[in-house]
Design a protein around this motif. Structure first.
Motif, PDB file in Angstrom:
ATOM      1  N   VAL A 152      -3.622  -6.156   0.075  1.00 39.88           N
ATOM      2  CA  VAL A 152      -2.556  -6.664  -0.793  1.00 39.88           C
ATOM      3  C   VAL A 152      -1.212  -6.329  -0.157  1.00 39.88           C
ATOM      4  CG1 VAL A 152      -3.939  -6.405  -2.882  1.00 39.88           C
ATOM      5  CG2 VAL A 152      -2.460  -4.538  -2.165  1.00 39.88           C
ATOM      6  N   ILE A 153      -0.202  -7.117  -0.518  1.00 42.07           N
ATOM      7  CA  ILE A 153       1.178  -6.888  -0.051  1.00 42.07           C
ATOM      8  C   ILE A 153       2.077  -6.768  -1.277  1.00 42.07           C
ATOM      9  CG2 ILE A 153       3.091  -7.794   1.311  1.00 42.07           C
ATOM     10  CD1 ILE A 153       1.069  -9.284   3.002  1.00 42.07           C
ATOM     11  N   ILE A 154       2.877  -5.677  -1.308  1.00 43.52           N
ATOM     12  CA  ILE A 154       3.705  -5.333  -2.462  1.00 43.52           C
ATOM     13  C   ILE A 154       5.175  -5.491  -2.088  1.00 43.52           C
ATOM     14  CG2 ILE A 154       4.201  -3.586  -4.203  1.00 43.52           C
ATOM     15  CD1 ILE A 154       1.311  -4.425  -4.202  1.00 43.52           C
ATOM     16  N   LYS A 155       5.929  -6.122  -2.986  1.00 42.69           N
ATOM     17  CA  LYS A 155       7.377  -6.249  -2.832  1.00 42.69           C
ATOM     18  C   LYS A 155       8.016  -5.905  -4.160  1.00 42.69           C
ATOM     19  CE  LYS A 155      10.979  -9.675  -1.989  1.00 42.69           C
ATOM     20  NZ  LYS A 155      11.264 -11.110  -1.765  1.00 42.69           N
ATOM     21  N   ASN A 156       8.862  -4.835  -4.142  1.00 39.33           N
ATOM     22  CA  ASN A 156       9.536  -4.390  -5.367  1.00 39.33           C
ATOM     23  C   ASN A 156       8.518  -4.103  -6.471  1.00 39.33           C
ATOM     24  OD1 ASN A 156      12.022  -4.653  -4.120  1.00 39.33           O
ATOM     25  ND2 ASN A 156      12.255  -6.776  -4.758  1.00 39.33           N
TER      26      ASN A 156
ATOM     27  N   PHE B  87       0.915   0.742   4.457  1.00 38.18           N
ATOM     28  CA  PHE B  87       1.668   0.497   5.706  1.00 38.18           C
ATOM     29  C   PHE B  87       2.991  -0.143   5.320  1.00 38.18           C
ATOM     30  CE2 PHE B  87       1.621   0.214  10.290  1.00 38.18           C
ATOM     31  CZ  PHE B  87       2.589  -0.737  10.538  1.00 38.18           C
ATOM     32  N   SER B  88       4.097   0.572   5.541  1.00 37.82           N
ATOM     33  CA  SER B  88       5.430   0.078   5.155  1.00 37.82           C
ATOM     34  C   SER B  88       5.978  -0.845   6.228  1.00 37.82           C
ATOM     35  CB  SER B  88       6.392   1.247   4.937  1.00 37.82           C
ATOM     36  OG  SER B  88       5.938   2.063   3.884  1.00 37.82           O
ATOM     37  N   THR B  89       6.635  -1.951   5.773  1.00 35.98           N
ATOM     38  CA  THR B  89       7.242  -2.907   6.710  1.00 35.98           C
ATOM     39  C   THR B  89       8.400  -3.597   6.023  1.00 35.98           C
ATOM     40  OG1 THR B  89       6.810  -4.765   8.179  1.00 35.98           O
ATOM     41  CG2 THR B  89       5.690  -4.787   6.073  1.00 35.98           C
ATOM     42  N   ARG B  90       8.939  -4.625   6.670  1.00 33.94           N
ATOM     43  CA  ARG B  90      10.078  -5.378   6.111  1.00 33.94           C
ATOM     44  C   ARG B  90       9.886  -6.853   6.347  1.00 33.94           C
ATOM     45  NH1 ARG B  90      14.717  -2.306   5.052  1.00 33.94           N
ATOM     46  NH2 ARG B  90      14.618  -0.125   5.754  1.00 33.94           N
ATOM     47  N   THR B  91      10.566  -7.673   5.512  1.00 36.50           N
ATOM     48  CA  THR B  91      10.590  -9.115   5.729  1.00 36.50           C
ATOM     49  C   THR B  91      11.595  -9.434   6.812  1.00 36.50           C
ATOM     50  OG1 THR B  91      12.291  -9.502   4.090  1.00 36.50           O
ATOM     51  CG2 THR B  91       9.995  -9.522   3.330  1.00 36.50           C
ATOM     52  N   HIS B  92      11.657 -10.721   7.236  1.00 33.91           N
ATOM     53  CA  HIS B  92      12.613 -11.182   8.259  1.00 33.91           C
ATOM     54  C   HIS B  92      14.047 -10.918   7.829  1.00 33.91           C
ATOM     55  CE1 HIS B  92      13.981 -13.551  11.596  1.00 33.91           C
ATOM     56  NE2 HIS B  92      14.769 -14.255  10.784  1.00 33.91           N
TER      57      HIS B  92
ATOM     58  N   GLU C 249      13.990  -7.088   3.603  1.00 30.51           N
ATOM     59  CA  GLU C 249      13.471  -6.565   2.351  1.00 30.51           C
ATOM     60  C   GLU C 249      12.244  -5.702   2.615  1.00 30.51           C
ATOM     61  OE1 GLU C 249      13.267 -10.687   0.817  1.00 30.51           O
ATOM     62  OE2 GLU C 249      14.219  -9.817  -0.946  1.00 30.51           O
ATOM     63  N   ASP C 250      12.126  -4.594   1.839  1.00 32.24           N
ATOM     64  CA  ASP C 250      11.017  -3.661   2.032  1.00 32.24           C
ATOM     65  C   ASP C 250       9.719  -4.242   1.486  1.00 32.24           C
ATOM     66  OD1 ASP C 250      13.128  -0.832   1.346  1.00 32.24           O
ATOM     67  OD2 ASP C 250      12.609  -1.762   3.246  1.00 32.24           O
ATOM     68  N   LEU C 251       8.632  -4.073   2.236  1.00 32.00           N
ATOM     69  CA  LEU C 251       7.301  -4.504   1.820  1.00 32.00           C
ATOM     70  C   LEU C 251       6.326  -3.358   2.045  1.00 32.00           C
ATOM     71  CD1 LEU C 251       7.081  -8.088   3.406  1.00 32.00           C
ATOM     72  CD2 LEU C 251       7.602  -7.519   1.038  1.00 32.00           C
ATOM     73  N   LEU C 252       5.249  -3.352   1.274  1.00 27.81           N
ATOM     74  CA  LEU C 252       4.172  -2.367   1.437  1.00 27.81           C
ATOM     75  C   LEU C 252       2.852  -3.121   1.541  1.00 27.81           C
ATOM     76  CD1 LEU C 252       3.145   0.552   1.459  1.00 27.81           C
ATOM     77  CD2 LEU C 252       3.018   0.453  -1.036  1.00 27.81           C
ATOM     78  N   ILE C 253       2.155  -2.915   2.669  1.00 25.87           N
ATOM     79  CA  ILE C 253       0.831  -3.503   2.868  1.00 25.87           C
ATOM     80  C   ILE C 253      -0.204  -2.431   2.516  1.00 25.87           C
ATOM     81  CG2 ILE C 253      -0.696  -4.662   4.468  1.00 25.87           C
ATOM     82  CD1 ILE C 253       1.713  -5.301   6.200  1.00 25.87           C
ATOM     83  N   ILE C 254      -1.137  -2.753   1.620  1.00 26.81           N
ATOM     84  CA  ILE C 254      -2.166  -1.794   1.205  1.00 26.81           C
ATOM     85  C   ILE C 254      -3.532  -2.384   1.533  1.00 26.81           C
ATOM     86  CG2 ILE C 254      -3.141  -0.490  -0.702  1.00 26.81           C
ATOM     87  CD1 ILE C 254      -0.465  -0.662  -2.096  1.00 26.81           C
ATOM     88  N   ALA C 255      -4.352  -1.601   2.223  1.00 27.23           N
ATOM     89  CA  ALA C 255      -5.728  -1.993   2.531  1.00 27.23           C
ATOM     90  C   ALA C 255      -6.664  -1.049   1.795  1.00 27.23           C
ATOM     91  CB  ALA C 255      -5.989  -1.932   4.035  1.00 27.23           C
ATOM     92  N   ALA C 256      -7.702  -1.613   1.166  1.00 21.58           N
ATOM     93  CA  ALA C 256      -8.709  -0.813   0.458  1.00 21.58           C
ATOM     94  C   ALA C 256      -9.847  -0.526   1.432  1.00 21.58           C
ATOM     95  CB  ALA C 256      -9.204  -1.549  -0.787  1.00 21.58           C
ATOM     96  N   PHE C 257      -9.922   0.728   1.889  1.00 20.62           N
ATOM     97  CA  PHE C 257     -10.927   1.121   2.880  1.00 20.62           C
ATOM     98  C   PHE C 257     -12.177   1.591   2.163  1.00 20.62           C
ATOM     99  CE2 PHE C 257     -12.362   2.391   6.957  1.00 20.62           C
ATOM    100  CZ  PHE C 257     -13.112   3.540   6.766  1.00 20.62           C
ATOM    101  N   ASN C 258     -13.346   0.996   2.503  1.00 19.85           N
ATOM    102  CA  ASN C 258     -14.627   1.352   1.891  1.00 19.85           C
ATOM    103  C   ASN C 258     -15.139   2.634   2.534  1.00 19.85           C
ATOM    104  OD1 ASN C 258     -17.152   1.500   0.780  1.00 19.85           O
ATOM    105  ND2 ASN C 258     -17.917  -0.409   1.654  1.00 19.85           N
ATOM    106  N   SER C 259     -15.049   3.746   1.782  1.00 17.54           N
ATOM    107  CA  SER C 259     -15.445   5.033   2.356  1.00 17.54           C
ATOM    108  C   SER C 259     -16.940   5.108   2.613  1.00 17.54           C
ATOM    109  CB  SER C 259     -15.006   6.169   1.427  1.00 17.54           C
ATOM    110  OG  SER C 259     -15.662   6.056   0.166  1.00 17.54           O
ATOM    111  N   ASN C 260     -17.737   4.265   1.945  1.00 17.00           N
ATOM    112  CA  ASN C 260     -19.191   4.273   2.179  1.00 17.00           C
ATOM    113  C   ASN C 260     -19.512   3.924   3.624  1.00 17.00           C
ATOM    114  OD1 ASN C 260     -19.626   5.006  -0.387  1.00 17.00           O
ATOM    115  ND2 ASN C 260     -20.364   3.029  -1.121  1.00 17.00           N
TER     116      ASN C 260
END
Length: 1005
Positions: free
Chosen positions: A106-110, A179-184, A187-198
């Motif tokens: 998922v990608i989060i903005k504000n 993972f924090s990043t920015r748009t062109h 603007e601040d963006l946050l990329i979140i990956a759900a890692f399967n610990s199994n």
């Protein structure tokens, strides 16, 4: 003898007892050593497993970081938009396909979720992710991490949405990776990956770890991300040991917890080499004895049954035990080397059936060992390799030779990959092939890099721009074909030379110095430069030069891309001319004229001098255009521009502003007489006849002049003032010049204010109609009524039509006023039909501007229908200028008016370009003789002759005649002597209101 025997017996017994005791002690020592060795072995194995798990976790997170970094680059490269986020979502789905350990991205903005791989953006709304419980705030960025923010473990298959919480009953556990990043646009963006610990838990369970041993993956705050046992009982010892390792700056350490002489458990901690994570293995030794007994049961049984034999062979057993241990260590070491080797290893029998594969094979292909044992390596075939290559390989192997090559294979998940292989036969002492061993390395990325190199080479050779590559000393190393085509130099001629061979000599040394200073500071220079071809021809080029930097950021050379812009420069010159010069006359257009006027103002301010601006409008140009055609009109404009240029100095500017309007800037004048001299010269020049395609045309011009010096008048105001002066010249009879003065400025302001007031008058209904009767010659019967508009201004009082109608026509507001007059006149005509037995018709004046707009007939027909009136209720009065235009749409409108029964009348007949031809062409029914011929008719015999002639002409053409402006009895007597026209004037009635007309009609009934 007895004593000796006893002594001997005791000695033998003692020897035997001592031997037995010694043997027992020796066996006990060996068994104890074996037990301690088992403990040591478990401890060393925990260290090895901790390293293996740490390496797997680090590689997995590195791959995840690269995937998220690619998404970050995609987000930073383009403007944020729904379409772009859809593209990013598709890319994220591709990442999931290549990373089975991930469940969701998922990608989060504000704090709002804008991309979710579990939701289709275009069809379903995206629920926001519950960020509060992911643990990112509890685990701030660590110096060990390059960009990932690792949250705390949560339950469930996917990331929880807003107002949802983990399902504690769920078996699946996820680790949020941020993972924090920015748009062109920043603007601040946050990329979140759900890692399967199994994914990692399964890997840990596949290791040969004892059931009572616990494995934990923890962060530097002591939170357990992955655990194979209860974390609570071990948390304190693990976190304390982690703090010790961190404080000592070590990568790994072992903590031993012992009771008496026997260790209870050990804690092995291994730090990640790249991320703020540690692997902790708690080895429980409480069951070590039972495990040892289980493993040594046969050995102990043999000892119990053959204690005497063991006593005799204790030394031998100990030695053998040591050799067996050493051999086991060697075998274990060899096994570890093979299993942990990054190269995939496959061993087959001589028929090709797989007997062994190592873990690298499993990681590369996705197949587990049990999936491929007994299979042949053909299970990996992609179908993209030619069969002859396989045949050649087997022929070579069967001859006992090794084979080297590359395979394009398919993983278990269906994805293709490239690998480099080395296959060799294993030959026994009888020279028979017993097995084949294959060593393979994946080279997919290497092949991609090779493809990129080939693509770069193709682009280099096919690029339309010239490309030049130099070393640090600026010696040319490479050029592409476009360089050779543009410069004329072949590759052999240019290699080893410096770019100075291309210098044109048009640029100063300072130019090149500035270029290299910018290259050294910014590592890039871009601009226009003139260079020389091999044949000596100079040409312009647009060039971009970039520095090539080594790993230490030192300049190791330059790359230049340039293109020949000769044609572009030529096109720009044409475009510049088109933008600044009139296409017909070649004179400066309005754009260039305004620029030169501003320059003239600046010159006046700098030199304290005066200049003059002429605004020229041609008189009778429309007549020439309509009479001889537009081609002749264009020829006339060209001739006018030539004559104007001949009347001014070279330092002056003449421009065409559009249509038949010209302007002249006279710079640096000493006296007004100079301006007047030029103005008279222009008037005299333009009154000379023009020969247009064999026809003689005569025109004149009206000139407005404004002088300016170093005052603060804007160029726009100067033009407006000159235009006002020109308008004044036209109103005074044309073919003259007028200077702008303050009184004219005041009148212009008043005129502008009046124009605004006209607009407001329409909105506020300040206009009204008065009606003036048209009588029979005896003054007893009202034949018609002329509707006349009046304006009652709230501040200025009653304003006559002659003051506001010309302004309304010029501004276009006459259209709204004219439509209102038609509506009101039709309403009054309806009242007349209701109140009067034989109602007279109502005459309405229609402006030529209304006819040009093209809706007069439509409006009249609409209002007649709306008021249920016949066409005979109206008379449309038009001026001769309407007929002179001879446009088809005007003829059509007049025809449509007459068809419905409305009479047409020519107003002010005799004052314009009266012509019998339009009386014949158009359906005219009435002529109105202008008041100018009546004012002096009692004393002027010429006026009497003109009126008499008009009446005779009208009678011969069966036209009705109306004489305007009858104000005295003497005028009336003369008109009666000339004929029997209808009459109108103050002698009988001034314009009056509608109620008074009705009373007047009642009195005449």
């Amino acid at each position: 003898m007895k004593d000796y025997s006893a002594i001997k017996s005791r000695s033998i017994t003692k020897w035997i007892f001592s031997g037995v005791i010694s043997s027992i002690l020796l066996i006990a020592s060996v068994l104890w050593f074996s037990l301690i060795q088992s403990i040591t072995e478990r401890t060393e194995r925990s260290v090895l497993y901790a390293r293996m798990i740490e390496a797997t976790v680090t590689r997995t997170l590195e791959a995840l970081e690269i995937s998220l970094l690619s998404l970050s680059d995609e987000l930073e490269a383009h403007e944020a938009s729904p379409a772009h986020f859809n593209d990013v979502r598709e890319r994220a789905l591709n990442v999931l396909n290549f990373a089975p350990q991930l469940r969701q991205i998922v990608i989060i903005k504000n704090n709002k979720t804008i991309v979710n791989t579990n939701t289709d953006n275009s069809e379903n709304p995206i629920n926001n992710i519950n960020l509060e419980i992911l643990g990112f705030k509890k685990t701030p960025s660590n110096a060990y991490s390059l960009g990932l923010n690792i949250g705390t473990t949560i339950k469930g298959r996917y990331l929880p949405t807003t107002y949802e919480y983990p399902d504690e009953s769920a078996r699946l556990e996820l680790i949020p990776i941020g993972f924090s990043t920015r748009t062109h646009s920043g603007e601040d963006l946050l990329i979140i990956a759900a890692f399967n610990s199994n994914y990692l838990i399964r890997y840990i369970k596949d290791l040969d770890i004892e059931k009572n041993d616990d494995v934990y993956l923890i962060d530097f705050h002591g939170n357990a991300l992955i655990q194979t046992g209860l974390f609570g009982p071990n948390r304190e010892s693990i976190t304390q040991h982690l703090s010790t390792v961190l404080d000592n700056g070590e990568d790994e350490d072992i903590s031993i917890n012992a009771s008496s002489y026997f260790p209870t458990y050990t804690t092995t901690t291994r730090l990640s080499t790249k991320y703020p994570l540690a692997v902790a293995i708690v080895t429980n030794f409480e069951d070590t004895f039972f495990l040892w007994v289980k493993r040594k049961s046969t050995f102990l049984l043999v000892i119990g049954l053959a204690i005497v034999t063991l006593i005799v062979g204790a030394i031998y057993i100990v030695r053998m035990n040591k050799k067996a241990f050493a051999m086991r260590e060697n075998v274990h070491l060899l096994s570890e080397v093979v299993e942990k080797n990054p190269t995939a290893i496959i061993i087959t029998d001589n028929t090709g059936d797989i007997q062994y594969v190592n873990r690298s094979f499993e990681q590369i292909t996705g197949y587990k060992k049990n999936d491929v044992l007994g299979q042949t390596p053909r299970i990996l075939k992609s179908g993209h390799m030619p069969e002859p290559q396989y045949d050649d390989m087997w022929q070579k192997l069967k001859r006992g030779k090794s084979w080297y090559g590359e395979f394009h294979n398919r993983r278990k998940n269906g994805l293709l990959y490239w690998e480099r292989a080395s296959i060799s036969p294993l030959i026994n002492d009888d020279n028979e092939i017993t097995h084949y061993i294959a060593l393979k390395q994946e080279i997919t990325e290497e092949r991609k890099a090779q493809n990129k190199l080939r693509l770069a080479s193709a682009v280099f050779n096919a690029a339309a721009e010239a490309i030049l590559v130099t070393d640090a000393k600026n010696r040319i190393q490479m050029v592409n074909p476009s360089f050779q085509k543009i410069t004329g130099y072949s590759e052999a001629e240019i290699i080893g030379q410096t770019p100075a061979i291309l210098k044109s000599g048009k640029h100063s040394p300072q130019f090149y110095k500035d270029m290299y200073e910018q290259l050294n500071s910014k590592h890039k220079w871009e601009g226009e430069i003139w260079n020389k071809r091999k044949n000596g021809e100079l040409y312009p080029q647009w060039i971009v030069i970039s520095c090539r930097l080594d790993l230490d950021k030192n300049i190791e050379g330059y790359v230049a891309l340039f293109s020949d812009i000769t044609k572009r420069k030529s096109d720009e010159a044409i475009i510049l001319h088109q933008a600044n010069y009139d296409a017909l006359t070649g004179l400066p257009n309005r754009h260039l004229f305004e620029d030169r006027l501003k320059q003239s103002q600046k010159l006046c301010q700098r030199n304290k001098t005066e200049a003059a601006l002429f605004f020229i409008n041609l008189d009778r140009f429309k007549y020439v255009n309509d009479t001889f055609g537009h081609l002749a009109g264009d020829l006339l404009l060209k001739s006018v521009s030539t004559r104007l240029e001949a009347c001014i100095r070279k330092s002056d500017t003449v421009a065409r502003l559009g249509g038949d309007e010209f302007a002249i800037i006279i710079s640096e004048i000493n006296h007004t007489s100079v301006v007047e001299k030029i103005a008279k010269k222009i008037l005299a020049s333009l009154t000379q006849p023009f020969i247009l395609e064999g026809n003689h045309a005569y025109i004149s011009c009206s000139i407005g002049i404004v002088t300016h010096s170093c005052d603060a008048t804007t160029s726009e105001q100067l033009i407006a003032n000159a235009d006002s002066a020109m308008y004044k010249a036209k109103t005074k009879g044309r073919n003259r010049y007028e200077f702008f003065d303050k009184d004219l400025s005041t009148k212009n302001k008043e005129r502008n204010l009046l124009e605004n007031d006209i607009y407001n008058a329409i909105e506020r209904n300040e206009f009204y109609l008065t009606y003036q009767p048209i009588w029979s010659i005896d003054g007893k019967h009202i034949r018609s009524i002329e509707a006349l508009i009046r304006w009652q201004h709230p501040q200025k009082g009653l304003i006559p039509p002659s003051n506001f109608i010309p302004i309304a026509e010029e501004s276009g507001q006459i259209l709204a006023i004219g439509e209102w007059v038609i509506k009101e006149a039709c309403k009054f005509a309806q009242i007349l039909r209701k109140e009067v037995t034989n109602p007279p018709s109502v005459s309405i004046n229609i402006s030529s501007v209304q006819f040009m707009e093209g809706r007069v007939a439509e409006i009249i027909q609409r209002e007649l229908a709306a008021n249920n009136l016949p066409g005979s209720s109206l008379v449309a009065e038009i001026t001769e200028s309407v007929l002179l235009s001879e446009k088809e749409n005007i003829y059509t409108q007049l025809k449509e008016i007459v068809v419905v029964g409305v009479d047409l009348a020519i107003d002010d007949f005799g004052t314009g370009y009266s012509s019998l031809s339009y009386l014949k062409k158009y359906p005219i029914k009435r002529l109105k003789v202008d008041k100018i011929f009546i004012d002096e008719i009692a004393s002027d015999m010429d006026d009497q002759a003109l009126v008499s002639g008009i009446l005779s002409l009208a009678e011969s053409l069966s036209l009705l005649t109306i004489i305007e402006g009858i104000e005295t009895e003497s005028q009336l007597a003369i008109i009666r002597g000339l004929g029997s026209p209808m009459i109108q004037g103050y002698l009988f009635s001034k314009p009056i209101k509608g109620e008074q007309i009705l009373e007047l009609l009642d009195n005449k009934a």
